[in-house]
Write a protein that holds these residues in place. Structure first.
Motif, PDB file in Angstrom:
ATOM      1  N   ILE A  38     -60.169 -39.099-111.862  1.00 60.60           N
ATOM      2  CA  ILE A  38     -61.584 -39.249-112.199  1.00 60.60           C
ATOM      3  C   ILE A  38     -62.366 -37.974-111.916  1.00 60.60           C
ATOM      4  O   ILE A  38     -63.411 -37.715-112.545  1.00 60.60           O
ATOM      5  CB  ILE A  38     -62.195 -40.448-111.429  1.00 60.60           C
ATOM      6  N   GLU A  39     -61.873 -37.165-110.992  1.00 60.22           N
ATOM      7  CA  GLU A  39     -62.571 -35.921-110.680  1.00 60.22           C
ATOM      8  C   GLU A  39     -62.600 -34.975-111.879  1.00 60.22           C
ATOM      9  O   GLU A  39     -63.504 -34.150-112.004  1.00 60.22           O
ATOM     10  CB  GLU A  39     -61.930 -35.234-109.465  1.00 60.22           C
ATOM     11  N   LEU A  40     -61.614 -35.090-112.771  1.00 59.16           N
ATOM     12  CA  LEU A  40     -61.613 -34.258-113.975  1.00 59.16           C
ATOM     13  C   LEU A  40     -62.671 -34.743-114.964  1.00 59.16           C
ATOM     14  O   LEU A  40     -63.175 -33.950-115.768  1.00 59.16           O
ATOM     15  CB  LEU A  40     -60.227 -34.266-114.623  1.00 59.16           C
ATOM     16  N   THR A  41     -62.995 -36.023-114.910  1.00 58.36           N
ATOM     17  CA  THR A  41     -64.106 -36.537-115.708  1.00 58.36           C
ATOM     18  C   THR A  41     -65.421 -36.045-115.135  1.00 58.36           C
ATOM     19  O   THR A  41     -66.303 -35.584-115.875  1.00 58.36           O
ATOM     20  CB  THR A  41     -64.084 -38.077-115.726  1.00 58.36           C
ATOM     21  N   LYS A  42     -65.550 -36.125-113.844  1.00 56.24           N
ATOM     22  CA  LYS A  42     -66.804 -35.738-113.203  1.00 56.24           C
ATOM     23  C   LYS A  42     -67.085 -34.236-113.328  1.00 56.24           C
ATOM     24  O   LYS A  42     -68.233 -33.827-113.534  1.00 56.24           O
ATOM     25  CB  LYS A  42     -66.773 -36.147-111.728  1.00 56.24           C
ATOM     26  N   LYS A  43     -66.054 -33.419-113.225  1.00 57.57           N
ATOM     27  CA  LYS A  43     -66.258 -31.967-113.267  1.00 57.57           C
ATOM     28  C   LYS A  43     -66.266 -31.406-114.681  1.00 57.57           C
ATOM     29  O   LYS A  43     -67.087 -30.531-115.014  1.00 57.57           O
ATOM     30  CB  LYS A  43     -65.183 -31.252-112.440  1.00 57.57           C
ATOM     31  N   TYR A  44     -65.349 -31.882-115.532  1.00 58.52           N
ATOM     32  CA  TYR A  44     -65.184 -31.285-116.862  1.00 58.52           C
ATOM     33  C   TYR A  44     -65.531 -32.226-118.015  1.00 58.52           C
ATOM     34  O   TYR A  44     -65.497 -31.812-119.173  1.00 58.52           O
ATOM     35  CB  TYR A  44     -63.730 -30.833-117.042  1.00 58.52           C
ATOM     36  N   ASN A  45     -65.874 -33.469-117.711  1.00 55.27           N
ATOM     37  CA  ASN A  45     -66.033 -34.518-118.727  1.00 55.27           C
ATOM     38  C   ASN A  45     -64.757 -34.683-119.538  1.00 55.27           C
ATOM     39  O   ASN A  45     -64.772 -34.861-120.756  1.00 55.27           O
ATOM     40  CB  ASN A  45     -67.220 -34.270-119.658  1.00 55.27           C
ATOM     41  N   GLY A  46     -63.643 -34.659-118.837  1.00 56.94           N
ATOM     42  CA  GLY A  46     -62.361 -34.969-119.442  1.00 56.94           C
ATOM     43  C   GLY A  46     -61.868 -33.960-120.452  1.00 56.94           C
ATOM     44  O   GLY A  46     -62.151 -32.755-120.350  1.00 56.94           O
ATOM     45  N   TRP A  47     -61.153 -34.470-121.468  1.00 56.24           N
ATOM     46  CA  TRP A  47     -60.415 -33.606-122.385  1.00 56.24           C
ATOM     47  C   TRP A  47     -61.285 -32.864-123.392  1.00 56.24           C
ATOM     48  O   TRP A  47     -60.760 -32.054-124.174  1.00 56.24           O
ATOM     49  CB  TRP A  47     -59.349 -34.425-123.107  1.00 56.24           C
TER      50      TRP A  47
END
Length: 489
Positions: free
Chosen positions: A154-163
């Motif tokens: 989920i941290e990749l969603t929070k930091k980068y908004n995913g893909w």
């Protein structure tokens, strides 16, 4: 010269069942695991009065903030799963009793890299899957491993908004190289991304992207997909370097669209709908974007940001096989909302010739044969049916047993059509039924929508003993496997 007619399932056919880490494992806060996107799929009661949209596919930025700040107010069934994390030995023993040749399972990226950004992997997470694969090996069961099955840290969603962010590509490649190196001698069959075409239905579930944080959802969908294509290609290349004997494939949710009428406009719309579905394996199996997408992007004012080296990466990372999930066929027609409906999970136009499941999904075994024939004609690569099954409200009878003849009938008809496809010349590697053991539903986070051969005593709120009980279909599938698909009862 023509090959000899293949009259049945080939020797070595991989019979088995399929699951996903986020729907079975549980132990969301054990073993050093980080939180994943699926851990924030809050339960919405599908039986509540007036309930309309009870899908947990999509999560907004507001909901994510609420779920993060006040998790005690909500139920998150995918956090508890069916406790496979602690019961994997019992479950794999039951799969072995059925005679499984393969077991499809996914690895939780957040169990290996809790935030997705660590320099070193989490050893406890790696060790857990070592134990699972060793348990499979004890019974001669080949793992079929999905690297990313509807979850990511989920941290990749929070930091980068995913893909939607290109930053995820090297992070995924690093994750891929770590698990390939670790399990090189334990896993031969791999799938990069589960049902990547489902990005068209849920950007959050498929790509970890919050749709309300992007300017254009359709553009973000294809940009995220492009980054996943590159990550998949790099993973395929890494797999071939690290594990020369391994086979690595792509996967789509196969949605075969029929035209509603013989009207040419309806026929054209069905063709376009099928193209949008095939776009995903077209890129991964052929190693380049298909020409029909040039006009699609132009008609929809979409500009996908690509870098100079991307074409070469896609070309070098072509998959070894194409895997599909197959649950239903669709009906399409030329109508104002046709473009919006193309690629959707379920069609509002029902096929009058087909029966429906309890969830109003059309049952179309012949559609599976049609799909396999079209896919094999298109790619001339081995195919793998790695999801197919019937979700139903199973009931424990007074005798303590679960009599699920309806599931046996559903599966029998699909197995018969796979055999027909093989006789048609299709090279089919294997068949793993979805939810070989009852698990948490992907779309609604229910437990009461059951697919398995094994009943798990747990309700939608997570209450129950978790006891495992074989259903009638358990013994049917055991006979099916033992006879290599000849004894269907």
């Amino acid at each position: 010269m023509l090959n000899n007619l293949q009259t049945g399932f080939p020797e070595g056919f991989l019979w088995g069942g399929a699951t996903a880490a986020n729907q079975i494992e549980g132990a969301f806060d054990e073993g050093g695991k980080g939180l994943s996107t699926s851990d924030f799929a809050a339960y919405k009661d599908p039986y509540a009065k007036g309930a309309v949209d009870n899908f947990t596919f999509n999560v907004s930025s507001k909901e994510l903030a609420e779920y993060t700040e006040q998790p005690e107010k909500y139920l998150f069934p995918k956090r508890w799963g069916i406790d496979f994390y602690h019961r994997y030995q019992e479950d794999i023993a039951l799969f072995a009793e059925m005679g499984f040749k393969t077991f499809r399972i996914s690895i939780s990226w957040a169990r290996i890299f809790p935030t997705g950004m660590e320099a070193e992997p989490n050893e406890e997470g790696l060790a857990f899957y070592d134990k699972v694969f060793d348990e499979c090996a004890k019974y001669g069961i080949e793992p079929l491993v999905t690297m990313s099955h509807y979850e990511m840290p989920i941290e990749l969603t929070k930091k980068y908004n995913g893909w939607v962010s290109r930053e995820l590509i090297p992070l995924f490649e690093n994750y891929a190289r770590v698990i390939f190196t670790r399990y090189a001698k334990k896993v031969r069959y791999w799938i990069t991304f589960n049902e990547m075409n489902m990005n068209l239905n849920s950007l959050y579930t498929g790509a970890g992207t919050l749709a309300d944080k992007v300017d254009n959802v359709l553009a973000a969908t294809y940009q995220a997909s492009h980054h996943q294509f590159l990550a998949s290609a790099l993973a395929v290349k890494a797999a071939h370097e690290i594990m020369p004997e391994a086979q690595i494939g792509c996967m789509i949710n196969q949605i075969e669209s029929y035209a509603k009428t013989t009207k040419p406009e309806d026929q054209l719309q069905a063709l376009k709908s099928n193209q949008l579905n095939m776009f995903y394996p077209d890129v991964q199996a052929r190693g380049a974007y298909p020409t029909y997408m040039t006009r699609y992007f132009a008609d929809n004012n979409l500009k996908i940001v690509m870098e100079e080296q991307d074409a070469a990466i896609l070309k070098e990372g072509k998959v070894d096989f194409v895997a599909i999930s197959y649950y239903m066929s669709h009906v399409t027609e030329a109508r104002p909302d046709a473009a919006k409906l193309a690629g959707s999970f379920d069609s509002p136009i029902k096929n009058e010739y087909l029966e429906l499941t309890q969830w109003d999904w059309p049952i179309d075994p012949i559609g599976l044969r049609i799909s396999l024939m079209k896919l094999y004609d298109r790619y001339e690569l081995p195919l793998f049916v790695c999801e197919n099954g019937l979700g139903a409200k199973d009931v424990v009878s007074a005798d303590g047993k679960i009599h699920d003849d309806y599931r046996i009938d559903y599966l029998k008809k699909h197995v018969e059509q796979m055999k027909e496809a093989i006789m048609d010349g299709v090279e089919l590697m294997g068949y793993t039924t979805w939810g070989c053991i009852d698990l948490i539903s992907c779309g609604t986070s229910q437990m009461s929508k059951r697919y398995g051969f094994i009943y798990v005593d747990q309700d939608d709120q997570g209450q129950g003993s978790l006891a495992r009980t074989p259903k009638d279909s358990f013994y049917w599938y055991k006979d099916c496997i033992a006879s290599n698909g000849e004894n269907l009862g």
